[in-house]
Design a protein around this motif. Structure first.
Motif, mmCIF file in Angstrom:
data_model
loop_
_atom_site.group_PDB
_atom_site.id
_atom_site.type_symbol
_atom_site.label_atom_id
_atom_site.label_comp_id
_atom_site.label_asym_id
_atom_site.label_seq_id
_atom_site.Cartn_x
_atom_site.Cartn_y
_atom_site.Cartn_z
ATOM 1 N N SER A 64 -30.380 40.726 8.232
ATOM 2 C CA SER A 64 -30.110 40.125 9.544
ATOM 3 C C SER A 64 -29.676 41.073 10.369
ATOM 4 O O SER A 64 -29.214 42.180 10.012
ATOM 5 N N GLY A 107 -26.930 41.197 12.051
ATOM 6 C CA GLY A 107 -25.571 41.685 12.116
ATOM 7 C C GLY A 107 -25.524 43.100 11.148
ATOM 8 O O GLY A 107 -24.632 43.965 11.413
ATOM 9 N N HIS A 108 -26.481 43.420 10.699
ATOM 10 C CA HIS A 108 -26.468 44.693 9.767
ATOM 11 C C HIS A 108 -27.436 45.765 10.437
ATOM 12 O O HIS A 108 -27.023 46.675 10.666
ATOM 13 N N GLN A 132 -18.479 45.267 8.527
ATOM 14 C CA GLN A 132 -18.506 44.595 10.116
ATOM 15 C C GLN A 132 -17.376 43.614 10.109
ATOM 16 O O GLN A 132 -17.116 43.202 11.276
ATOM 17 N N ASN A 133 -17.066 42.934 9.076
ATOM 18 C CA ASN A 133 -16.474 41.698 9.063
ATOM 19 C C ASN A 133 -14.790 41.836 8.979
ATOM 20 O O ASN A 133 -14.379 42.782 8.734
ATOM 21 N N ARG A 169 -25.267 47.762 20.859
ATOM 22 C CA ARG A 169 -26.584 48.391 21.494
ATOM 23 C C ARG A 169 -26.271 48.757 23.119
ATOM 24 O O ARG A 169 -25.487 48.216 23.722
ATOM 25 N N SER A 188 -28.718 35.612 13.763
ATOM 26 C CA SER A 188 -29.988 36.098 13.878
ATOM 27 C C SER A 188 -31.116 35.144 13.458
ATOM 28 O O SER A 188 -32.065 35.209 14.057
ATOM 29 N N PHE A 229 -36.190 33.618 19.111
ATOM 30 C CA PHE A 229 -35.360 34.685 19.086
ATOM 31 C C PHE A 229 -35.169 35.571 20.382
ATOM 32 O O PHE A 229 -36.238 35.803 21.059
ATOM 33 N N ILE A 230 -34.178 35.855 20.777
ATOM 34 C CA ILE A 230 -33.862 36.678 22.122
ATOM 35 C C ILE A 230 -34.082 38.113 21.882
ATOM 36 O O ILE A 230 -32.955 38.726 21.470
ATOM 37 N N ALA A 262 -19.853 38.836 12.614
ATOM 38 C CA ALA A 262 -19.333 40.007 13.270
ATOM 39 C C ALA A 262 -19.775 40.381 14.301
ATOM 40 O O ALA A 262 -19.026 40.901 15.398
ATOM 41 N N LEU A 263 -21.066 40.792 14.492
ATOM 42 C CA LEU A 263 -21.777 41.405 15.809
ATOM 43 C C LEU A 263 -21.428 40.655 17.009
ATOM 44 O O LEU A 263 -21.124 40.966 17.820
ATOM 45 N N THR A 264 -21.956 39.388 16.640
ATOM 46 C CA THR A 264 -22.005 38.470 17.840
ATOM 47 C C THR A 264 -20.539 38.317 18.589
ATOM 48 O O THR A 264 -20.235 38.500 19.805
ATOM 49 N N GLU A 279 -19.867 41.541 20.208
ATOM 50 C CA GLU A 279 -20.585 41.719 21.654
ATOM 51 C C GLU A 279 -19.914 40.715 22.505
ATOM 52 O O GLU A 279 -19.695 41.040 23.747
ATOM 53 N N HIS A 294 -19.720 30.191 3.464
ATOM 54 C CA HIS A 294 -19.176 31.463 3.005
ATOM 55 C C HIS A 294 -17.942 31.130 2.457
ATOM 56 O O HIS A 294 -17.212 30.625 3.103
ATOM 57 N N GLN A 320 -15.730 34.331 6.193
ATOM 58 C CA GLN A 320 -15.551 35.412 7.065
ATOM 59 C C GLN A 320 -15.844 35.164 8.565
ATOM 60 O O GLN A 320 -15.034 35.872 9.436
ATOM 61 N N GLN A 321 -16.705 34.169 8.899
ATOM 62 C CA GLN A 321 -16.898 33.975 10.390
ATOM 63 C C GLN A 321 -15.771 33.149 11.123
ATOM 64 O O GLN A 321 -15.706 33.425 12.198
#
Ligand SMILES: CC(=O)N[C@H]1[C@@H](OP(=O)(O)OP(=O)(O)OC[C@H]2O[C@@H](n3ccc(=O)[nH]c3=O)[C@H](O)[C@@H]2O)O[C@H](CO)[C@@H](O)[C@@H]1O
Length: 365
Positions: free
Chosen positions: A19, A21-22, A131-132, A168, A196, A249-250, A269-271, A274, A290, A294-295
Motif C-alpha cells: 500500500s 503508506g509503505h 511508520q506508525n 514526497r 491507498s 486514486f489521486i 501513518a503517511l496520511t 502529510e 487492526h 495503530q490508526q
C-alpha cells in the motif's frame, strides 16, 4: 587496472509493498539516493501498487509472492503462511544474490518479512523503518536482526532513531496554510481520502453528507478503484451536477492537499504525517480492524492539539458529520490547520537517506 580504479556505485535495496503508506516513503528515499549517485533496486509484489509505481521512477523492481493470511481455519492459515514464507524467502534469496546490494531498507508491507530475512541470511546490513505510532508484528521480529531501526514518530521502539516519515517532494513544496487560505472564498472544500484503496464507509456515507449540505460544500472524493462507479452513481443521484469530483486514486496528492480546506480521512501513518506537514484540519476515521489500533494512535496527537477530531467508524453518520462540518468556517479551519503544523518535523526523506549514506561510508561497504 582501469577497473580496479573505478569506484563501484553502491546499491541500496528497498523492500516495500502492498500500500501507499509503505511504497511512497520508499520512493521518496529512493529518489533522494538516486539524485546523489546511488543505485536503487526494489523488492515488492506483483499484484500491488508498487508494480506500477516503482518502474515509473526508473527503478528496477523484482517480485516475490507473498500475501496476507486472513481466514477462519487457523491450521490452514498456518500451513499456507509457512509454505508462502519459505517460497518467498527462496525467491528473495535468488534476487538478492543476483543484485548483490550493499545495504537494504525495509519500509514494510507483506513482502517485508521474507525479503528482510533473506537479506539477513545473505549477511547484508538491514535497516527497518516503522511508520506508525505502534510497532507492527513484522518489525517487532525484524528489529532483532536490524543494523539500524528508524521510526516515523518518537517513543515507538526503544532503540530506534526518530527520523520522521519520508514525504514526497511535491508535498514538501506546498505553501503554508496562511498563504493557501489568503484569497479563498465560496463553499468549504472537503477532500475525502480512504487510504491507498479508498474506504467503504466514506463511499457509503459522504454522498449523503453532500446531499444534506450541497450548497455549502465542494467535495473531492477518492473512492478506490473497486467502488468508483457505485460512488459516482450515489453522487449523481443527489441531482447536483456541480461541486463534486470523484477519483479512484489521486496521483497528484499535493494538488489535492493544496486545494482542500478540510480532510475526511483514514489515519494511516503517511496520511497523518502529510496532513501535519501541509497543515490541514481533519476528521479522522481510524481503520477499525487492526488489533493494535495503530490508526487511532497515529491520529491522537492531532486530536489533542485541536487540529482534528477522531470519529470511530460506527459513529460516522451523515447527520453527525454534517453537524460538525456546519459548525466550522474558514476562520476556524485556518486556526486548526496552523495547530497541525506545530507538530512538523524536519525533512525525513533527507534524514533517512543521509543516515543510510553515512552508514555505508562508516562501514566502508
Ligand atoms: C488498512 C491498513 O492496513 N492501512 C495501513 C497502511 O495504510 P495506507 O497505505 O492505506 O495509508 P497511509 O495513510 O499510510 O498512506 C497512503 C499513502 O497513499 C497516498 N495516496 C492515497 C490516496 C490517493 O488517492 N493518492 C495518494 O497518493 C497518501 O498520500 C499516502 O502517502 O499502511 C500505513 C503505513 O504503515 C498504516 O499506517 C495503515 O494503518
Amino acid at each position: 587496472m582501469i577497473n580496479a580504479c573505478k569506484k563501484k556505485i553502491k546499491t541500496i535495496l528497498i523492500i516495500a509493498g502492498g500500500s501507499g503508506g509503505h511504497v511512497f516513503p520508499g520512493l521518496s528515499v529512493a529518489r533522494y539516493l538516486m539524485n546523489h549517485g546511488y543505485k536503487v533496486v526494489w523488492l515488492g509484489s506483483k499484484e500491488n501498487i508498487e508494480s506500477q509505481l516503482v518502474p515509473r521512477h526508473g527503478i528496477d523492481i523484482k517480485f516475490i509472492y507473498m500475501k496476507g493470511w486472513r481466514g477462519k481455519n487457523i491450521y490452514k492459515k498456518l500451513v499456507t503462511l509457512l509454505f508462502l514464507m519459505f517460497l518467498s524467502i527462496y525467491q528473495a534469496l535468488k534476487i538478492i544474490k543476483y543484485w548483490k546490494p550493499d545495504i537494504a531498507l525495509s519500509m514494510g508491507g507483506y513482502v517485508a518479512g521474507p525479503s528482510s530475512l533473506a537479506v539477513v541470511l545473505c549477511r547484508i546490513p538491514l535497516i527497518i523503518h516503522e511508520q506508525n505510532r505502534v510497532i507492527g508484528l513484522t518489525n517487532r521480529y525484524l528489529s532483532f536482526f536490524a543494523a539500524k531501526i528508524f521510526q516515523g514518530f518518537p517513543d515507538v521502539i526503544a532503540n530506534a532513531i526518530t527520523l520522521g516519515n519520508p514525504l514526497r517532494h511535491t508535498i514538501l513544496s506546498i505553501p503554508k496554510p496562511i498563504n493557501r487560505w489568503k484569497y479563498r472564498t465560496g463553499p468549504i472544500r472537503v477532500l475525502v481520502m480512504g487510504g491507498s484503496n479508498g474506504a467503504y464507509i466514506f463511499n457509503k456515507v459522504v454522498p449523503k453528507i453532500f446531499e444534506q449540505l450541497f450548497s455549502k460544500l465542494i467535495i473531492w472524493h477518492q473512492s478506490g478503484e473497486k467502488d468508483f462507479e457505485r460512488v459516482l452513481k450515489a453522487y449523481r443521484k443527489t441531482k447536483q451536477k456541480i461541486n463534486y469530483k470523484i477519483t479512484p486514486f489521486i496521483d497528484d496528492i499535493a494538488q489535492a492537499y493544496s486545494w482542500a480546506d478540510v480532510v475526511i480521512s483514514r489515519s494511516g501513518a503517511l496520511t497523518v504525517s502529510e496532513i501535519i506537514y501541509v497543515g490541514l484540519p481533519a476528521i479522522f476515521v481510524p481503520f477499525p480492524y487492526h488489533k493494535d489500533k495503530q490508526q487511532y494512535w497515529n491520529a491522537l496527537p492531532l486530536m489533542k492539539l485541536g487540529s482534528a477530531i477522531i470519529v470511530e467508524q460506527e459513529k460516522f453518520t451523515s447527520d453527525y458529520i454534517s453537524r460538525v462540518l456546519e459548525s466550522w468556517n474558514r476562520k476556524t479551519l485556518l486556526v486548526m490547520a496552523k495547530r497541525a503544523r506545530s507538530l512538523i518535523t524536519p525533512n525525513a526523506t533527507k534524514l533517512v537517506a543521509q543516515t543510510i549514506i553515512q552508514y555505508l561510508k562508516e562501514k566502508k561497504y
